[in-house]
Design a protein around this motif. Structure first.
Motif, mmCIF file in Angstrom:
data_model
loop_
_atom_site.group_PDB
_atom_site.id
_atom_site.type_symbol
_atom_site.label_atom_id
_atom_site.label_comp_id
_atom_site.label_asym_id
_atom_site.label_seq_id
_atom_site.Cartn_x
_atom_site.Cartn_y
_atom_site.Cartn_z
ATOM 1 N N ARG A 97 0.799 -1.232 0.000
ATOM 2 C CA ARG A 97 0.000 0.000 0.000
ATOM 3 C C ARG A 97 0.827 1.276 0.000
ATOM 4 N NH1 ARG A 97 -4.525 -1.721 4.441
ATOM 5 N NH2 ARG A 97 -5.292 -3.556 3.327
ATOM 6 N N GLY A 98 2.118 1.144 0.051
ATOM 7 C CA GLY A 98 2.940 2.344 0.066
ATOM 8 C C GLY A 98 4.365 2.024 -0.310
ATOM 9 N N VAL A 99 5.179 3.052 -0.325
ATOM 10 C CA VAL A 99 6.613 2.871 -0.515
ATOM 11 C C VAL A 99 7.212 2.799 0.881
ATOM 12 C CG1 VAL A 99 8.755 3.909 -1.335
ATOM 13 C CG2 VAL A 99 6.700 4.035 -2.735
ATOM 14 N N VAL A 100 7.822 1.663 1.190
ATOM 15 C CA VAL A 100 8.382 1.443 2.521
ATOM 16 C C VAL A 100 9.862 1.798 2.515
ATOM 17 C CG1 VAL A 100 8.800 -0.246 4.354
ATOM 18 C CG2 VAL A 100 6.697 -0.381 2.982
ATOM 19 N N ILE A 101 10.233 2.671 3.437
ATOM 20 C CA ILE A 101 11.606 3.121 3.567
ATOM 21 C C ILE A 101 12.131 2.663 4.918
ATOM 22 C CG2 ILE A 101 13.127 5.130 3.658
ATOM 23 C CD1 ILE A 101 10.915 6.506 1.867
ATOM 24 N N TYR A 102 13.184 1.885 4.880
ATOM 25 C CA TYR A 102 13.821 1.379 6.096
ATOM 26 C C TYR A 102 14.944 2.315 6.498
ATOM 27 C CZ TYR A 102 16.860 -1.871 8.832
ATOM 28 O OH TYR A 102 17.670 -2.462 9.775
ATOM 29 N N LEU A 103 14.811 2.923 7.675
ATOM 30 C CA LEU A 103 15.873 3.759 8.232
ATOM 31 C C LEU A 103 16.790 2.828 9.032
ATOM 32 C CD1 LEU A 103 13.836 6.865 9.486
ATOM 33 C CD2 LEU A 103 14.785 6.415 7.210
ATOM 34 N N ASN A 104 17.879 2.433 8.416
ATOM 35 C CA ASN A 104 18.800 1.463 8.991
ATOM 36 C C ASN A 104 19.860 2.191 9.814
ATOM 37 O OD1 ASN A 104 20.238 -0.858 9.563
ATOM 38 N ND2 ASN A 104 21.284 -0.879 7.592
ATOM 39 N N VAL A 105 19.756 2.066 11.119
ATOM 40 C CA VAL A 105 20.674 2.742 12.034
ATOM 41 C C VAL A 105 21.375 1.675 12.878
ATOM 42 C CG1 VAL A 105 20.819 4.393 13.953
ATOM 43 C CG2 VAL A 105 19.221 4.805 12.074
ATOM 44 N N PRO A 106 22.700 1.746 13.004
ATOM 45 C CA PRO A 106 23.445 0.744 13.775
ATOM 46 C C PRO A 106 23.015 0.710 15.244
ATOM 47 C CG PRO A 106 24.942 2.194 12.553
ATOM 48 C CD PRO A 106 23.573 2.772 12.419
ATOM 49 N N PRO A 107 23.045 -0.487 15.855
ATOM 50 C CA PRO A 107 22.615 -0.627 17.251
ATOM 51 C C PRO A 107 23.325 0.295 18.240
ATOM 52 C CG PRO A 107 22.802 -2.782 16.254
ATOM 53 C CD PRO A 107 23.345 -1.791 15.252
ATOM 54 N N HIS A 108 24.612 0.566 18.044
ATOM 55 C CA HIS A 108 25.306 1.433 19.001
ATOM 56 C C HIS A 108 24.762 2.862 18.959
ATOM 57 C CE1 HIS A 108 27.773 2.250 15.401
ATOM 58 N NE2 HIS A 108 28.049 3.407 15.974
ATOM 59 N N VAL A 109 24.321 3.311 17.793
ATOM 60 C CA VAL A 109 23.714 4.640 17.675
ATOM 61 C C VAL A 109 22.314 4.621 18.302
ATOM 62 C CG1 VAL A 109 22.909 6.423 16.069
ATOM 63 C CG2 VAL A 109 25.058 5.202 15.613
ATOM 64 N N LEU A 110 21.570 3.540 18.068
ATOM 65 C CA LEU A 110 20.243 3.402 18.669
ATOM 66 C C LEU A 110 20.346 3.470 20.195
ATOM 67 C CD1 LEU A 110 18.920 0.474 16.461
ATOM 68 C CD2 LEU A 110 18.253 2.885 16.286
ATOM 69 N N TRP A 111 21.360 2.797 20.738
ATOM 70 C CA TRP A 111 21.565 2.805 22.187
ATOM 71 C C TRP A 111 21.799 4.230 22.687
ATOM 72 C CZ3 TRP A 111 20.857 1.147 26.745
ATOM 73 C CH2 TRP A 111 21.713 1.490 27.794
ATOM 74 N N GLU A 112 22.629 4.974 21.998
ATOM 75 C CA GLU A 112 22.906 6.355 22.412
ATOM 76 C C GLU A 112 21.626 7.194 22.402
ATOM 77 O OE1 GLU A 112 25.623 7.745 23.742
ATOM 78 O OE2 GLU A 112 26.463 5.725 23.713
ATOM 79 N N ARG A 113 20.777 6.945 21.434
ATOM 80 C CA ARG A 113 19.553 7.731 21.294
ATOM 81 C C ARG A 113 18.459 7.326 22.284
ATOM 82 N NH1 ARG A 113 18.675 7.800 14.726
ATOM 83 N NH2 ARG A 113 20.556 8.980 14.200
ATOM 84 N N THR A 114 18.438 6.083 22.704
ATOM 85 C CA THR A 114 17.308 5.590 23.511
ATOM 86 C C THR A 114 17.637 5.289 24.968
ATOM 87 O OG1 THR A 114 17.726 3.286 22.891
ATOM 88 C CG2 THR A 114 16.212 4.531 21.482
ATOM 89 N N ARG A 115 18.876 5.359 25.354
ATOM 90 C CA ARG A 115 19.257 4.854 26.676
ATOM 91 C C ARG A 115 18.617 5.585 27.848
ATOM 92 N NH1 ARG A 115 25.513 6.471 27.646
ATOM 93 N NH2 ARG A 115 25.305 8.681 27.191
ATOM 94 N N HIS A 116 18.148 6.798 27.677
ATOM 95 C CA HIS A 116 17.493 7.526 28.768
ATOM 96 C C HIS A 116 15.976 7.584 28.605
ATOM 97 C CE1 HIS A 116 21.391 8.595 30.286
ATOM 98 N NE2 HIS A 116 21.719 9.177 29.143
ATOM 99 N N ASP A 117 15.460 6.935 27.577
ATOM 100 C CA ASP A 117 14.026 6.986 27.269
ATOM 101 C C ASP A 117 13.304 5.853 27.999
ATOM 102 O OD1 ASP A 117 11.502 7.004 26.162
ATOM 103 O OD2 ASP A 117 12.198 7.277 24.100
ATOM 104 N N ARG A 118 12.451 6.203 28.933
ATOM 105 C CA ARG A 118 11.723 5.205 29.726
ATOM 106 C C ARG A 118 10.354 4.866 29.127
ATOM 107 N NH1 ARG A 118 15.919 3.826 30.794
ATOM 108 N NH2 ARG A 118 17.232 4.789 32.320
ATOM 109 N N SER A 119 10.047 5.410 27.943
ATOM 110 C CA SER A 119 8.722 5.176 27.343
ATOM 111 C C SER A 119 8.720 4.015 26.350
ATOM 112 C CB SER A 119 8.236 6.450 26.648
ATOM 113 O OG SER A 119 9.039 6.714 25.505
ATOM 114 N N ARG A 120 9.811 3.287 26.267
ATOM 115 C CA ARG A 120 9.908 2.173 25.314
ATOM 116 C C ARG A 120 9.837 0.850 26.088
ATOM 117 N NH1 ARG A 120 11.569 4.467 20.436
ATOM 118 N NH2 ARG A 120 12.387 6.563 20.656
#
Length: 175
Positions: A97-120
């Protein structure tokens, strides 16, 4: 440029789907929707509460129903939740139903971005960094299966990712 009916962003938690999606929608003159936000609006509670009451399975059912409804609309950029690709029916409906775009980000970067987020909810474990790595290993093939376009992220700004997506969309629309 002719735009696809629906542009769908998939990727891991913290990959930038919402941030990039908002900017992409603005640049293309499209509406922006976030499936997780829409689930919260429809239920009147935050996603962690849904997980707490209904478990992941209950949340995934709500997610499938919401994705099904949202992807019938056109003229939008849709940011999905990180686990939207887990169910085969979700991957099928998103890619058909759409054009799917995968934002591929390495796990170490994901960790830096999410490590203080308690809503996940899926990262509220003793080893969230290890959990992110596990999720990435499990989900990466599913994102790739659903995607029409893969954009490597994590190194540039959201604006740079939007530019890469616009370039990919232009190429797709020319073919």
């Amino acid at each position: 440029m002719n735009h696809p009916r629906c542009i769908v962003l998939v990727g891991m938690p913290g990959s930038g789907k919402t941030t990039v999606g908002r900017e992409l929608a603005k640049r293309l003159g499209l509406r922006f929707m976030d499936s997780d936000h829409e689930i919260e609006v429809r239920t009147g509670v935050k996603i962690p509460t849904i997980f707490e009451i209904e478990g992941e399975e209950g949340f995934r059912k709500r997610e499938t129903h919401t994705l099904d409804e949202l992807t019938h609309e056109s003229g939008m950029v849709l940011a999905t939740g990180g686990g939207a690709v887990i169910k085969p029916e979700n991957r099928a409906l998103l890619s058909s139903r759409g054009v799917v775009i995968y934002l591929n980000v390495p796990p170490h970067v994901l960790w830096e971005r999410t490590r203080h987020d308690r809503s996940r909810p899926l990262l509220q474990v003793p080893d969230p960094r290890g959990r992110l790595q596990q999720l990435f290993v499990a989900r990466d093939p599913l994102y790739r299966e659903a995607a029409h376009v893969i954009v490597e992220g994590g190194r540039g700004t959201p604006h740079a990712m939007v530019r890469m997506i616009e370039k990919e969309l232009q190429t797709l629309c020319e073919h």
